[in-house]
Write an enzyme that holds these catalytic residues in place. Sequence first.
Site, PDB file in Angstrom:
ATOM      1  N   LYS A 177       0.804  -1.276  -0.063  1.00  0.00           N
ATOM      2  CA  LYS A 177       0.042   0.004  -0.059  1.00  0.00           C
ATOM      3  C   LYS A 177       0.866   1.183  -0.011  1.00  0.00           C
ATOM      4  O   LYS A 177       1.592   1.652   1.124  1.00  0.00           O
ATOM      5  CB  LYS A 177      -0.981   0.164   1.212  1.00  0.00           C
ATOM      6  N   ALA A 179       1.942   5.277  -0.201  1.00  0.00           N
ATOM      7  CA  ALA A 179       1.269   6.494   0.535  1.00  0.00           C
ATOM      8  C   ALA A 179       0.326   7.133  -0.476  1.00  0.00           C
ATOM      9  O   ALA A 179       0.234   7.203  -1.651  1.00  0.00           O
ATOM     10  CB  ALA A 179       2.290   7.386   0.757  1.00  0.00           C
ATOM     11  N   SER A 231       5.595   7.280  10.258  1.00  0.00           N
ATOM     12  CA  SER A 231       5.635   7.902  11.609  1.00  0.00           C
ATOM     13  C   SER A 231       5.575   6.898  12.654  1.00  0.00           C
ATOM     14  O   SER A 231       5.139   5.782  12.458  1.00  0.00           O
ATOM     15  CB  SER A 231       4.414   8.864  11.582  1.00  0.00           C
ATOM     16  N   GLU A 252      10.610   1.191  10.008  1.00  0.00           N
ATOM     17  CA  GLU A 252      11.691   2.247   9.748  1.00  0.00           C
ATOM     18  C   GLU A 252      10.752   3.412  10.169  1.00  0.00           C
ATOM     19  O   GLU A 252       9.932   3.941   9.377  1.00  0.00           O
ATOM     20  CB  GLU A 252      12.047   2.225   8.431  1.00  0.00           C
ATOM     21  N   LEU A 253      10.906   4.130  11.460  1.00  0.00           N
ATOM     22  CA  LEU A 253      10.187   5.128  11.879  1.00  0.00           C
ATOM     23  C   LEU A 253      10.789   6.350  11.781  1.00  0.00           C
ATOM     24  O   LEU A 253      11.643   6.467  11.269  1.00  0.00           O
ATOM     25  CB  LEU A 253       9.454   4.669  13.211  1.00  0.00           C
ATOM     26  N   CYS A 286      13.805  10.887   7.006  1.00  0.00           N
ATOM     27  CA  CYS A 286      13.656  10.458   8.202  1.00  0.00           C
ATOM     28  C   CYS A 286      15.265  10.545   8.905  1.00  0.00           C
ATOM     29  O   CYS A 286      15.502  10.476  10.101  1.00  0.00           O
ATOM     30  CB  CYS A 286      13.145   8.919   8.538  1.00  0.00           C
ATOM     31  N   GLU A 383      10.947  15.813  15.375  1.00  0.00           N
ATOM     32  CA  GLU A 383      11.500  15.975  13.737  1.00  0.00           C
ATOM     33  C   GLU A 383      10.761  17.022  13.263  1.00  0.00           C
ATOM     34  O   GLU A 383       9.686  16.955  12.947  1.00  0.00           O
ATOM     35  CB  GLU A 383      11.167  14.533  13.417  1.00  0.00           C
TER      36      GLU A 383
HETATM   37  P1  ADP Z   1       2.880  10.970   7.280  1.00  0.00           P
HETATM   38  O1  ADP Z   1       2.228  11.526   8.554  1.00  0.00           O
HETATM   39  O2  ADP Z   1       4.211  11.477   6.986  1.00  0.00           O
HETATM   40  O3  ADP Z   1       2.035  10.719   6.197  1.00  0.00           O
HETATM   41  P2  ADP Z   1       2.044   8.218   8.090  1.00  0.00           P
HETATM   42  O4  ADP Z   1       3.021   7.293   9.010  1.00  0.00           O
HETATM   43  O5  ADP Z   1       0.882   8.777   8.482  1.00  0.00           O
HETATM   44  O6  ADP Z   1       3.388   9.554   7.757  1.00  0.00           O
HETATM   45  O7  ADP Z   1       2.034   7.482   6.696  1.00  0.00           O
HETATM   46  C1  ADP Z   1       2.884   6.593   6.294  1.00  0.00           C
HETATM   47  C2  ADP Z   1       2.181   5.565   5.786  1.00  0.00           C
HETATM   48  O8  ADP Z   1       1.387   4.879   6.732  1.00  0.00           O
HETATM   49  C3  ADP Z   1       1.136   5.922   4.570  1.00  0.00           C
HETATM   50  O9  ADP Z   1       1.175   4.720   3.462  1.00  0.00           O
HETATM   51  C4  ADP Z   1      -0.411   5.847   5.270  1.00  0.00           C
HETATM   52  O10 ADP Z   1      -1.148   6.006   4.366  1.00  0.00           O
HETATM   53  C5  ADP Z   1      -0.114   4.631   6.135  1.00  0.00           C
HETATM   54  N1  ADP Z   1      -0.976   5.004   7.284  1.00  0.00           N
HETATM   55  C6  ADP Z   1      -1.475   5.740   7.928  1.00  0.00           C
HETATM   56  N2  ADP Z   1      -2.241   5.620   8.796  1.00  0.00           N
HETATM   57  C7  ADP Z   1      -2.431   4.245   8.901  1.00  0.00           C
HETATM   58  C8  ADP Z   1      -3.113   3.086   9.754  1.00  0.00           C
HETATM   59  N3  ADP Z   1      -4.004   3.682  10.631  1.00  0.00           N
HETATM   60  N4  ADP Z   1      -2.907   2.068   9.056  1.00  0.00           N
HETATM   61  C9  ADP Z   1      -2.207   1.484   8.100  1.00  0.00           C
HETATM   62  N5  ADP Z   1      -1.469   2.493   7.663  1.00  0.00           N
HETATM   63  C10 ADP Z   1      -1.748   3.769   7.745  1.00  0.00           C
END
Ligand code: ADP
Length: 480
Positions: A177, A179, A231, A252-253, A286, A383
Site C-alpha cells: 500500500k 502512500a 511515522s 523504519e520510523l 527521516c 522531527e
Molecule cells: P505521514 O504523517 O508522514 O504521512 P504516516 O505514518 O501517517 O506518515 O504515513 C505513512 C504510511 O502509513 C502511509 O502509506 C499512510 O497511508 C499509512 N497509514 C497511515 N495511517 C495508517 C493506519 N492507521 N493503518 C495503516 N496504514 C496507515
Amino acid sequence: MHLSDPTLLKSQCLIDGRWLGLGTDSIRNPATGSELALVPRFGAAEATMAVEAAQRAFKPWAAKTGKERAAVLRRWFDLIVANKEDLAIIMTSEQGKPLAEARGEVDYAASFVEFYAEEAKRIYGETIPSHRADARIVVLKQPIGVIAAITPWNFPAAMITRKVSPALAVGCTAVVKPAPETPLTALALGVLAERAGLPPGVLNLITGDAPSIGEVMCTHPAVRFVGFTGSTDVGKLLMRQAASGVKKVGLELGGNAPFIVFDDADLDAAVTGAMLSKFRNMGQTCVCANRIYAQDSIYEAFVAKLAKEVGKLQIGNGLDAGVTQGPLINERALAKVERHVADALQNGGRLLAGGRRHVRGGTFFEPTLIADAAAGMLVAREETFGPVASVFRFRDENEVIALANATQYGLAAYFFARDLGRVFRVAEALEYGMVGINSGIMATELAPFGGVKESGIGREGSRHGAEEFVELKYLLLAGM
Ligand code: ADP
C-alpha cells in the site's frame, strides 16, 4: 506530465495480475495544485483479495529456483533504469522533489532490485557440527510467506523496492500500500514489474483507505511479515495490530538526527554535509539532520558559512531546471514547520535566513536557518521534517554525546571530526543505527539501513535486508 511512455501512468490497482478499480481519489501536484490522476479508494475487501492473490502465488513463486527469480528481478531492474526519466517525472509531479533528486531516487530504488536479484542466488543455509555422532544438523532458509508493506510519500519508489525486492528474491510474495500522496510512482513500478514477467499475484499494489487496508494486512492469517516506513505513531499501531497474529514486523520510523561539528572538523566539508543532509527532499527525510550541534570555537564560523549556502538554494517547481527546493508535501507539513519556527524564535532562536511561507504560495516554505537553538525547543524535541536548519552550541565531547542521545529516537546521526580517537569514541557512544562520519549522506543498497530505540526494528538493504524475510528451519537428521 509529458511522458515518453504514457502507459506508465496508471490509475488502477494491481491485484492478482489484473488492473482494477475506478479512480475516485485525486492525486495532485504539490507544486501547482493541478490534478494528475484519480486512483481507487479500496478498502478491506480488496485488501483481502490482494492478500489471497499473494497467498495463491506464494508456493509456485517460492518453488522457483533463486536463479529463476533473479532473472525476473534483473529484468525489472533493467526496465526501471530504461524508464528512469519517466519515473522521475511522475515522482516529481506527485511528490514535489527536484527532478535531479527524483532521478537519484530512481537509481537508488533500482539499486535494491539489482542487489537482491544477485542475492536471490545466495540465500545460503548452514550445516552445524552435530552434538551426536549418529546425527547431522542442517539449517534451511525458507521464505517467510506473504509480506505486506506500507510505504511513505517522501521516497515513493525506494521505500517500495527496498522492502519488496529482498522479499521477492527469497521467494515471498507481496501486497503493497503506497502512500496516498504518491501512488503513481508505485503503480508505474507495478507496470514495469509486470513487463519484467513477474507472475500474477506475486506483487500486488493497492491504494485506498489506510486504516482498513492496514488492518487486513496486520490481521489476515496469510500475512507473515508487515513492513512499514512512516511515522512512529502509525508504526506502533501496526505493531500492536500485528501482535494478535504474532507476525514479524520491520519498522523504519521517525528520527531526530543529531549532526555534530567538532572543532577539528573540515568546516567546508561539514557545511556541504549539513546542506545535503538537511535540505535534501526539502528536509523531508527521516535521516535529515534535525539538530545541528557546532562546537564553541568554530560555532560562528560554521553558522556564517551555512547561512551563505542556505541563501543559494533555488525554490520552485521541481520540474524546472536549476530548482533545488520544491514545495512541502501538504498543508499539514507546512503548519508543523511554521509551528517549529515560531516556537524557536519565541524561545531565543536567532533567525539568519527564511522563516516564512514562500511568496510562491501553496506549500512552499523558505529555506530557514536558526542559530542559538536550545534543548527545550520543539526543533530539538521533534522531527521538523522540513527545510529548517537549527544550530545548537556545545562545549565538549561528553556534553554533545549526552545531548545527541537525549531522545527516544535512534535512526541516523552524523558527525564531522578528524581526531581518530574522537572518531571512534563518538561513533561508539552514539545510540543510533547509522552514523555518518564526515559525510552528510550515507544511504546505499550495500549497507544495512535501520534504527534503534523508537526509530524502528529490523534492517533494509545489504544481505541483512534479505534475512528479514527468511525463516530458519532446523533439521536434525538422525539414525546414521
Ligand atoms: P505521514 O504523517 O508522514 O504521512 P504516516 O505514518 O501517517 O506518515 O504515513 C505513512 C504510511 O502509513 C502511509 O502509506 C499512510 O497511508 C499509512 N497509514 C497511515 N495511517 C495508517 C493506519 N492507521 N493503518 C495503516 N496504514 C496507515
